[in-house]
Design a protein around this motif. Structure first.
Motif, mmCIF file in Angstrom:
data_model
loop_
_atom_site.group_PDB
_atom_site.id
_atom_site.type_symbol
_atom_site.label_atom_id
_atom_site.label_comp_id
_atom_site.label_asym_id
_atom_site.label_seq_id
_atom_site.Cartn_x
_atom_site.Cartn_y
_atom_site.Cartn_z
ATOM 1 N N GLY A 16 16.422 -3.938 7.560
ATOM 2 C CA GLY A 16 15.117 -3.870 6.945
ATOM 3 C C GLY A 16 14.254 -2.717 7.807
ATOM 4 O O GLY A 16 14.754 -2.339 8.646
ATOM 5 N N ALA A 17 13.027 -2.714 7.460
ATOM 6 C CA ALA A 17 11.915 -1.930 8.070
ATOM 7 C C ALA A 17 10.734 -2.845 8.316
ATOM 8 O O ALA A 17 10.288 -3.499 7.302
ATOM 9 N N ILE A 18 10.298 -2.837 9.573
ATOM 10 C CA ILE A 18 8.969 -3.555 9.806
ATOM 11 C C ILE A 18 8.078 -2.207 10.156
ATOM 12 O O ILE A 18 8.186 -1.754 11.336
ATOM 13 N N GLU A 71 13.541 -0.729 12.679
ATOM 14 C CA GLU A 71 14.693 -0.843 11.441
ATOM 15 C C GLU A 71 15.790 -1.582 12.246
ATOM 16 O O GLU A 71 16.823 -1.038 12.493
ATOM 17 N N PRO A 72 15.711 -2.870 12.379
ATOM 18 C CA PRO A 72 16.869 -3.817 12.813
ATOM 19 C C PRO A 72 17.892 -3.994 11.712
ATOM 20 O O PRO A 72 17.573 -4.077 10.596
ATOM 21 N N THR A 73 19.200 -3.962 12.041
ATOM 22 C CA THR A 73 20.159 -3.945 11.104
ATOM 23 C C THR A 73 21.437 -4.549 11.856
ATOM 24 O O THR A 73 21.858 -4.429 12.771
ATOM 25 N N PHE A 74 21.995 -5.910 11.079
ATOM 26 C CA PHE A 74 23.258 -6.551 11.573
ATOM 27 C C PHE A 74 24.340 -5.959 10.790
ATOM 28 O O PHE A 74 24.251 -5.955 9.447
ATOM 29 N N GLY A 124 42.785 -9.563 14.254
ATOM 30 C CA GLY A 124 41.785 -9.365 15.177
ATOM 31 C C GLY A 124 40.938 -8.503 14.964
ATOM 32 O O GLY A 124 40.223 -8.090 15.837
ATOM 33 N N GLY A 125 40.763 -7.780 13.944
ATOM 34 C CA GLY A 125 39.933 -6.669 13.882
ATOM 35 C C GLY A 125 38.556 -6.784 13.378
ATOM 36 O O GLY A 125 37.699 -5.961 12.957
ATOM 37 N N GLU A 126 37.864 -7.997 13.626
ATOM 38 C CA GLU A 126 36.651 -8.352 13.147
ATOM 39 C C GLU A 126 35.689 -7.791 14.151
ATOM 40 O O GLU A 126 35.985 -7.557 15.546
ATOM 41 N N GLU A 127 34.583 -6.912 13.696
ATOM 42 C CA GLU A 127 33.608 -6.450 14.358
ATOM 43 C C GLU A 127 32.341 -6.644 13.994
ATOM 44 O O GLU A 127 31.955 -7.144 13.145
ATOM 45 N N TRP A 128 31.295 -6.735 14.929
ATOM 46 C CA TRP A 128 29.863 -6.898 14.682
ATOM 47 C C TRP A 128 28.970 -6.067 15.509
ATOM 48 O O TRP A 128 29.655 -5.564 16.677
ATOM 49 N N ARG A 129 28.068 -5.602 14.934
ATOM 50 C CA ARG A 129 27.062 -4.846 15.835
ATOM 51 C C ARG A 129 25.470 -5.220 15.422
ATOM 52 O O ARG A 129 25.471 -5.451 14.140
ATOM 53 N N LEU A 130 24.765 -5.001 16.395
ATOM 54 C CA LEU A 130 23.196 -5.196 16.045
ATOM 55 C C LEU A 130 22.632 -3.854 16.570
ATOM 56 O O LEU A 130 22.819 -3.448 17.554
ATOM 57 N N LEU A 131 22.112 -3.135 15.554
ATOM 58 C CA LEU A 131 21.276 -1.866 15.787
ATOM 59 C C LEU A 131 19.815 -2.008 15.387
ATOM 60 O O LEU A 131 19.135 -2.907 14.614
ATOM 61 N N GLY A 189 15.606 7.194 16.577
ATOM 62 C CA GLY A 189 16.350 6.910 17.553
ATOM 63 C C GLY A 189 16.709 5.421 17.632
ATOM 64 O O GLY A 189 16.044 4.368 16.852
ATOM 65 N N GLY A 190 17.792 4.915 18.501
ATOM 66 C CA GLY A 190 18.072 3.675 18.429
ATOM 67 C C GLY A 190 18.846 3.047 19.716
ATOM 68 O O GLY A 190 19.550 3.965 20.277
ATOM 69 N N VAL A 191 19.306 1.762 19.496
ATOM 70 C CA VAL A 191 20.168 1.189 20.439
ATOM 71 C C VAL A 191 21.015 0.118 19.683
ATOM 72 O O VAL A 191 20.470 -0.481 18.647
ATOM 73 N N ALA A 192 22.113 -0.016 20.132
ATOM 74 C CA ALA A 192 23.201 -0.618 19.516
ATOM 75 C C ALA A 192 23.876 -1.521 20.194
ATOM 76 O O ALA A 192 24.461 -1.122 21.525
ATOM 77 N N GLY A 193 24.370 -2.963 19.975
ATOM 78 C CA GLY A 193 25.546 -3.243 20.978
ATOM 79 C C GLY A 193 26.214 -4.514 19.881
ATOM 80 O O GLY A 193 25.699 -4.827 18.691
ATOM 81 N N GLY A 194 27.245 -4.943 20.354
ATOM 82 C CA GLY A 194 28.040 -5.767 19.475
ATOM 83 C C GLY A 194 29.581 -5.748 20.183
ATOM 84 O O GLY A 194 29.942 -5.502 21.156
ATOM 85 N N ARG A 195 30.383 -6.339 19.222
ATOM 86 C CA ARG A 195 31.871 -6.297 19.450
ATOM 87 C C ARG A 195 32.610 -5.257 18.501
ATOM 88 O O ARG A 195 32.759 -5.637 17.361
ATOM 89 N N ALA A 196 33.315 -4.534 19.332
ATOM 90 C CA ALA A 196 34.283 -3.501 18.516
ATOM 91 C C ALA A 196 35.683 -3.978 18.746
ATOM 92 O O ALA A 196 36.167 -4.336 19.852
ATOM 93 N N HIS A 197 36.507 -3.705 17.984
ATOM 94 C CA HIS A 197 37.982 -3.768 17.926
ATOM 95 C C HIS A 197 38.538 -2.677 18.397
ATOM 96 O O HIS A 197 38.345 -1.730 17.767
ATOM 97 N N VAL A 198 39.142 -2.647 19.665
ATOM 98 C CA VAL A 198 39.733 -1.115 20.287
ATOM 99 C C VAL A 198 41.165 -1.413 19.900
ATOM 100 O O VAL A 198 41.988 -2.285 20.547
ATOM 101 N N ALA A 199 41.884 -0.514 19.272
ATOM 102 C CA ALA A 199 43.286 -0.591 19.152
ATOM 103 C C ALA A 199 43.996 0.922 19.392
ATOM 104 O O ALA A 199 43.037 1.779 19.371
ATOM 105 N N GLY A 200 44.982 1.022 19.827
ATOM 106 C CA GLY A 200 45.527 2.195 20.181
ATOM 107 C C GLY A 200 45.764 3.240 19.062
ATOM 108 O O GLY A 200 45.922 2.664 17.831
ATOM 109 N N ILE A 201 45.501 4.493 19.290
ATOM 110 C CA ILE A 201 45.620 5.615 18.135
ATOM 111 C C ILE A 201 46.735 6.434 18.686
ATOM 112 O O ILE A 201 46.704 6.950 19.921
ATOM 113 N N ASP A 202 47.951 6.718 17.718
ATOM 114 C CA ASP A 202 48.806 7.829 18.124
ATOM 115 C C ASP A 202 48.450 9.143 18.126
ATOM 116 O O ASP A 202 47.582 9.479 17.103
#
Length: 173
Positions: A115-117, A126-129, A138-145, A160-173
């Motif tokens: 939303g927007a406050i 503008e917080p967003t989940f 195991g590819g679930e991810e979440w972020r808060l911006l 501008g903004g800041v974000a944090g959360g859990r990202a799934h990292v897998a190898g890329i060929d």
């Protein structure tokens, strides 16, 4: 390499009338935000077209369709929808998401709520989940911006903004 410098996002839009915006968009955020893609110097930019329609003073809808190519020749279409709810005094709530089918049944999806406050006459927060599944085990991810937007006059806007959360990292060929 392309993960170090380059165009991250661009959009060109027209307004056929006061309540409708039609756009073409280039978004290379995934290439830059995904650690495995950035380390492998892979470009998976999304190229899309869409439209936003403000139906009345309380409701607006965004629809977008696009595509991107992953390493290994995997092409993916992206379908996005977002619903905006406008409230009194500049407050806003958004609910949306996108779906991206992939070859082999590893479809991706992302859902978000935000939303927007308003803060004063020209600034808003503008917080967003975000919650997503990238189609891998195991590819679930979440972020808060938490983004901020400041308008200067009628022609300039800074965000501008800041974000944090859990990202799934897998190898890329």
């Amino acid at each position: 390499g392309s993960s170090e410098t380059g165009l991250r996002f661009a959009e060109i839009a027209i307004w056929p009338n006061a309540s409708t915006r039609v756009f073409l968009r280039y978004d290379d955020g995934l290439s830059r935000d995904n650690a495995a893609l950035a380390a492998a110097d892979r470009d998976v930019a999304l190229k899309s077209a869409g439209a936003y329609r403000r139906w009345n003073e309380r409701l607006g809808t965004l629809l977008e369709i696009g595509s991107r190519s992953y390493p290994g020749g995997v092409d993916q279409e992206i379908y996005r929808v977002e619903q905006s709810f406008y409230m009194d005094r500049g407050y806003e709530a958004k609910l949306g998401g996108w779906y991206g089918p992939r070859d082999g049944g590893n479809s991706e999806w992302l859902a978000y709520v935000g939303g927007a406050i308003p803060f004063g006459e020209s600034t808003r927060f503008e917080p967003t989940f975000f919650y997503s599944q990238n189609g891998l085990p195991g590819g679930e991810e979440w972020r808060l911006l938490l983004a901020a937007n400041h308008r200067v006059g009628s022609d300039w806007e800074f965000s501008g903004g800041v974000a944090g959360g859990r990202a799934h990292v897998a190898g890329i060929d």
